[in-house]
Design a protein around this motif. Structure first.
Motif, PDB file in Angstrom:
ATOM      1  N   THR A 125       0.855  -1.191   0.000  1.00  0.00           N
ATOM      2  CA  THR A 125       0.000   0.000   0.000  1.00  0.00           C
ATOM      3  C   THR A 125       0.889   1.238   0.000  1.00  0.00           C
ATOM      4  O   THR A 125       2.093   1.163   0.274  1.00  0.00           O
ATOM      5  N   VAL A 126       0.292   2.388  -0.291  1.00  0.00           N
ATOM      6  CA  VAL A 126       1.083   3.623  -0.307  1.00  0.00           C
ATOM      7  C   VAL A 126       1.687   3.879   1.075  1.00  0.00           C
ATOM      8  O   VAL A 126       2.823   4.374   1.180  1.00  0.00           O
ATOM      9  N   ALA A 127       0.961   3.539   2.128  1.00  0.00           N
ATOM     10  CA  ALA A 127       1.480   3.750   3.487  1.00  0.00           C
ATOM     11  C   ALA A 127       2.651   2.818   3.771  1.00  0.00           C
ATOM     12  O   ALA A 127       3.682   3.246   4.310  1.00  0.00           O
ATOM     13  N   ALA A 128       2.528   1.538   3.412  1.00  0.00           N
ATOM     14  CA  ALA A 128       3.611   0.583   3.636  1.00  0.00           C
ATOM     15  C   ALA A 128       4.838   0.942   2.810  1.00  0.00           C
ATOM     16  O   ALA A 128       5.972   0.846   3.284  1.00  0.00           O
ATOM     17  N   TYR A 131       6.491  11.078   2.727  1.00  0.00           N
ATOM     18  CA  TYR A 131       6.512  10.429   1.420  1.00  0.00           C
ATOM     19  C   TYR A 131       5.112  10.289   0.825  1.00  0.00           C
ATOM     20  O   TYR A 131       4.967   9.771  -0.278  1.00  0.00           O
ATOM     21  N   LEU A 132       4.102  10.739   1.556  1.00  0.00           N
ATOM     22  CA  LEU A 132       2.720  10.656   1.091  1.00  0.00           C
ATOM     23  C   LEU A 132       2.263  12.016   0.585  1.00  0.00           C
ATOM     24  O   LEU A 132       2.469  13.036   1.246  1.00  0.00           O
ATOM     25  N   SER A 133       1.653  12.031  -0.580  1.00  0.00           N
ATOM     26  CA  SER A 133       1.116  13.278  -1.118  1.00  0.00           C
ATOM     27  C   SER A 133      -0.128  13.684  -0.337  1.00  0.00           C
ATOM     28  O   SER A 133      -0.687  12.890   0.435  1.00  0.00           O
ATOM     29  N   GLU A 134      -0.564  14.912  -0.542  1.00  0.00           N
ATOM     30  CA  GLU A 134      -1.787  15.365   0.123  1.00  0.00           C
ATOM     31  C   GLU A 134      -2.974  14.484  -0.266  1.00  0.00           C
ATOM     32  O   GLU A 134      -3.817  14.147   0.565  1.00  0.00           O
ATOM     33  N   ALA A 135      -3.034  14.119  -1.547  1.00  0.00           N
ATOM     34  CA  ALA A 135      -4.142  13.274  -2.015  1.00  0.00           C
ATOM     35  C   ALA A 135      -4.102  11.902  -1.348  1.00  0.00           C
ATOM     36  O   ALA A 135      -5.136  11.362  -0.941  1.00  0.00           O
ATOM     37  N   GLN A 136      -2.906  11.328  -1.239  1.00  0.00           N
ATOM     38  CA  GLN A 136      -2.782  10.017  -0.600  1.00  0.00           C
ATOM     39  C   GLN A 136      -3.154  10.093   0.887  1.00  0.00           C
ATOM     40  O   GLN A 136      -3.816   9.212   1.412  1.00  0.00           O
ATOM     41  N   TRP A 137      -2.719  11.160   1.539  1.00  0.00           N
ATOM     42  CA  TRP A 137      -3.043  11.333   2.950  1.00  0.00           C
ATOM     43  C   TRP A 137      -4.546  11.486   3.152  1.00  0.00           C
ATOM     44  O   TRP A 137      -5.117  10.930   4.080  1.00  0.00           O
ATOM     45  N   ASP A 138      -5.192  12.249   2.251  1.00  0.00           N
ATOM     46  CA  ASP A 138      -6.640  12.444   2.340  1.00  0.00           C
ATOM     47  C   ASP A 138      -7.392  11.134   2.127  1.00  0.00           C
ATOM     48  O   ASP A 138      -8.415  10.875   2.771  1.00  0.00           O
ATOM     49  N   LEU A 139      -6.884  10.292   1.207  1.00  0.00           N
ATOM     50  CA  LEU A 139      -7.553   9.018   0.939  1.00  0.00           C
ATOM     51  C   LEU A 139      -7.519   8.089   2.151  1.00  0.00           C
ATOM     52  O   LEU A 139      -8.424   7.266   2.347  1.00  0.00           O
ATOM     53  N   MET A 140      -6.484   8.217   2.970  1.00  0.00           N
ATOM     54  CA  MET A 140      -6.422   7.391   4.178  1.00  0.00           C
ATOM     55  C   MET A 140      -7.426   7.866   5.223  1.00  0.00           C
ATOM     56  O   MET A 140      -7.755   7.136   6.160  1.00  0.00           O
ATOM     57  N   GLY A 141      -7.907   9.118   5.033  1.00  0.00           N
ATOM     58  CA  GLY A 141      -8.964   9.636   5.881  1.00  0.00           C
ATOM     59  C   GLY A 141      -8.605   9.629   7.354  1.00  0.00           C
ATOM     60  O   GLY A 141      -7.515  10.054   7.754  1.00  0.00           O
ATOM     61  N   ASP A 142      -9.518   9.126   8.149  1.00  0.00           N
ATOM     62  CA  ASP A 142      -9.334   9.100   9.604  1.00  0.00           C
ATOM     63  C   ASP A 142      -8.764   7.776  10.092  1.00  0.00           C
ATOM     64  O   ASP A 142      -8.989   7.378  11.247  1.00  0.00           O
ATOM     65  N   ASP A 143      -8.064   7.079   9.235  1.00  0.00           N
ATOM     66  CA  ASP A 143      -7.504   5.778   9.583  1.00  0.00           C
ATOM     67  C   ASP A 143      -6.294   5.977  10.503  1.00  0.00           C
ATOM     68  O   ASP A 143      -5.169   6.181  10.046  1.00  0.00           O
TER      69      ASP A 143
END
Length: 208
Positions: free
Chosen positions: A15-18, A49-61
């Motif tokens: 995943t983008v986070a991993a 290393y996460l873009s704003e869009a990627q961070w937003d997609l993870m939401g409140d996780d």
């Protein structure tokens, strides 16, 4: 060999986070941090290393790091190889990596194959700003702090990312101009060669 292929698959399918956690681990190791990587360093550096869009997609996780670590430390899909990350093995009677304060843990170790892969593929990549902040704040030992702080100072002295990008553009322009000059010189050589062949094919006229 099968283990290396399995590690490559885990890396590519992460995943983008991993993958952000892996990038943070790779960059920390290639820039001089010792084998034992603190979880806090990986967490705070990975966010960079996460873009704003990627961070937003993870939401409140709030469990994004736990999920990433769980994926990266799972040895079952690795076909006998060590997982991409593994808890750093403590010596008997100790709970921290040698030379590291206990409060800095837990610690993780990057797989050798992925460490080498990071050296090969990321040697010209400058880590994001948050990596430098996390590395200088949460490196495991005073030696790690000193090494990474020195690199951070060198980066700042060189002008940071904007300066690096500017130098990169100048280098690209220089190479383009050099290639254009070579192409023009080659074209001139071809024209002269064609002219010589034309002259050689013409019949020689002798005075009667």
């Amino acid at each position: 060999m099968a283990g290396c292929l399995a590690l490559t698959e885990r890396y590519q399918m992460a995943t983008v986070a991993a993958r952000a956690v892996l990038y943070a681990a790779m960059d920390a190791r290639r820039l001089g941090h010792r084998v034992a990587l603190p979880r806090l360093l990986l967490e705070q550096a990975a966010a960079g290393y996460l873009s704003e869009a990627q961070w937003d997609l993870m939401g409140d996780d709030d469990d994004w790091l736990d999920q990433a670590i769980a994926y990266l430390t799972d040895p079952l899909p690795c076909r006998g190889a060590r997982a991409p990350l593994r808890p750093f093995p403590s010596r008997p009677g100790t709970s921290a990596a040698p030379g590291c304060p206990e409060s800095a843990g837990p610690f993780y170790q990057l797989a050798d194959y992925l460490e080498q892969h990071g050296v090969r593929t990321r040697r010209f990549i400058c880590p994001p700003e948050r990596f430098w902040d996390a590395a200088t704040r949460h490196a495991a030992t005073s030696a790690d702090h000193a090494a990474l702080r020195e690199l951070a100072r060198m980066r700042e002295k060189a002008g940071g990312r904007e300066e690096a990008e500017r130098l990169g553009r100048e280098e690209a322009e220089r190479l383009y101009q050099q290639r254009d000059l070579v192409n023009r010189e080659a074209s001139d050589v071809v024209k002269v060669s064609n002219l010589h062949r034309t002259e050689a094919s013409c019949p020689t006229v002798t005075p009667g």
